[in-house]
Design an enzyme around this catalytic site. Structure first.
Site, PDB file in Angstrom:
ATOM      1  N   LYS A 161       0.935  -1.123   0.088  1.00  0.00           N
ATOM      2  CA  LYS A 161      -0.009   0.004   0.181  1.00  0.00           C
ATOM      3  C   LYS A 161       0.797   1.124   0.198  1.00  0.00           C
ATOM      4  O   LYS A 161       1.063   1.934   1.117  1.00  0.00           O
ATOM      5  CB  LYS A 161      -0.855   0.173   1.473  1.00  0.00           C
ATOM      6  CG  LYS A 161      -2.313  -0.147   1.014  1.00  0.00           C
ATOM      7  CD  LYS A 161      -3.201  -0.379   2.229  1.00  0.00           C
ATOM      8  CE  LYS A 161      -4.335   0.819   2.070  1.00  0.00           C
ATOM      9  NZ  LYS A 161      -5.137   0.723   0.940  1.00  0.00           N
TER      10      LYS A 161
HETATM   11  C1  LIG Z   1      -6.005  -1.333  -4.260  1.00  0.00           C
HETATM   12  C2  LIG Z   1      -6.657  -2.061  -3.278  1.00  0.00           C
HETATM   13  N1  LIG Z   1      -7.021  -3.493  -3.416  1.00  0.00           N
HETATM   14  C3  LIG Z   1      -7.515  -3.937  -2.323  1.00  0.00           C
HETATM   15  C4  LIG Z   1      -7.992  -3.371  -1.095  1.00  0.00           C
HETATM   16  C5  LIG Z   1      -8.762  -4.279  -0.245  1.00  0.00           C
HETATM   17  O1  LIG Z   1      -7.730  -4.387   0.952  1.00  0.00           O
HETATM   18  P1  LIG Z   1      -8.291  -4.354   2.587  1.00  0.00           P
HETATM   19  O2  LIG Z   1      -9.011  -5.399   2.395  1.00  0.00           O
HETATM   20  O3  LIG Z   1      -6.840  -5.017   3.136  1.00  0.00           O
HETATM   21  O4  LIG Z   1      -8.598  -3.131   2.930  1.00  0.00           O
HETATM   22  C6  LIG Z   1      -7.705  -2.048  -0.998  1.00  0.00           C
HETATM   23  C7  LIG Z   1      -8.098  -1.132   0.316  1.00  0.00           C
HETATM   24  O5  LIG Z   1      -7.201  -0.827   0.806  1.00  0.00           O
HETATM   25  C8  LIG Z   1      -6.994  -1.143  -2.124  1.00  0.00           C
HETATM   26  O6  LIG Z   1      -6.587   0.189  -1.969  1.00  0.00           O
END
Ligand SMILES: Cc1ncc(COP(=O)(O)O)c(C=O)c1O
Length: 308
Positions: A161
């Site tokens: 992230k």
């Molecule tokens: C690009 C992306 N994919 C997937 C997710 C889902 O991730 P998570 O379930 O850990 O929030 C997120 C959310 O943060 C995201 O920004």
């Protein structure tokens, strides 16, 4: 240090500070841009009115995974950051569903930044704001496959992230809007389905819950993992595999899953109506069991909750 909130406080580098004093120099470029990594997690209010952080340690461990890949140091362990989050929520007297945003950025101003040397100094911040949950409500969005390719592990790893990754997401969201859709769906550089702009993707075909693998240019989503775990425990067949675009058109259900999105049914994809055009039965079932996990109704999942 302020520990009782007369105004909202933010956790910054080990201390709670009033929001109005949590400033960065105007010539600092690190705070939400190149090199900065972040998390998004939620705290939910349970049926007895108590707050708990959902999968806090897993989110903070992913923050450390992101830090490792971008070679940023951070003096705070994942455990310390979970404690800091609980402290922040208490100091702000939070009693409603909340979104929590930790991030780590290169400290200092532009002239001290070198892209070659790993930075010596980073700052770690945790902010939060109220965020209503959509769980147990009727909902649905319209999505279109975007013409932008999802970033790849060969260039900008989507597994972590990093704020910079969201330029790719933003372009796709803008295009979806221009085309009259609510959400984009990305294909990866192999042409198979990756994820949404800020959520992973799941679909239902022939009774199985299907989601692209973790090597399909997706974030290692914690909601994805949660729902796969909950589905397996509920007797639903789960498949992690490559997904073709046309499977989106033939699926009985498609939904986006993420901390922010929770479970967002996609009722239209590229102009095709999905199922009967409403939230489908598997989404509804997962919605209920996810709700029961995050709100502490189902004791089997209480290990995922950190009491505030
Ligand atoms: C690009 C992306 N994919 C997937 C997710 C889902 O991730 P998570 O379930 O850990 O929030 C997120 C959310 O943060 C995201 O920004």
């Amino acid at each position: 240090m302020v520990t009782t909130a007369t105004q909202k406080v933010i956790w910054r580098n080990g201390a709670l500070v009033p929001e109005s004093e949590a400033l960065v120099p105007i010539n600092a470029v690190g705070h939400a841009s190149v090199g900065a990594v972040f998390e998004g997690l939620r705290a939910y209010r349970d049926t007895r009115g108590r707050m708990s952080i959902f999968r806090g340690l897993d989110h903070m461990k992913r923050l450390h995974a992101s830090l490792r890949v971008v070679r940023l140091p951070c003096p705070y362990s994942a455990e310390t950051l979970v404690d800091a989050t609980a402290e922040l929520l208490r100091a702000n007297k939070v009693s409603e569903d909340t979104y929590i945003r930790p991030w780590v950025f290169i400290g200092g101003v532009v002239r001290t930044l070198s892209q070659k040397q790993p930075p010596e100094r980073t700052e770690t911040v945790i902010d939060m704001w109220p965020s209503k949950s959509g769980l147990l409500t009727e909902r649905g969005s319209r999505a279109g496959v975007t013409s932008w390719t999802r970033i790849s592990d060969r260039s900008m790893p989507p597994r972590i992230k990093a704020f910079s990754n969201y330029h790719n997401s933003r372009l796709a969201v803008l295009e979806a809007g221009v085309n009259g859709y609510d959400q984009p769906i990305f294909l990866n550089d192999r042409g198979t389905v990756a994820e949404g702009a800020g959520a992973c993707l799941m679909l239902v075909r022939n009774g199985s819950l299907v989601t692209p693998t973790l090597t399909s240019s997706v974030l290692e989503g914690i909601t994805r993992d949660t729902l796969l775990t909950l589905a397996r425990a509920d007797g639903i067949t789960v498949e992690e595999r490559e997904v073709d675009r046309t499977e989106l058109y033939l699926a009985d259900e498609v939904f986006l899953v993420g901390t922010g999105f929770e479970i967002e049914p996609l009722v239209v994809v590229d102009g095709f109506t999905v199922g009967d055009g409403r939230m489908g039965p598997v989404a509804r079932r997962l919605d209920r069991i996810y709700h029961d996990a995050v709100r502490g109704v189902d004791p089997r999942w209480s290990g995922w909750l950190t009491a505030v």
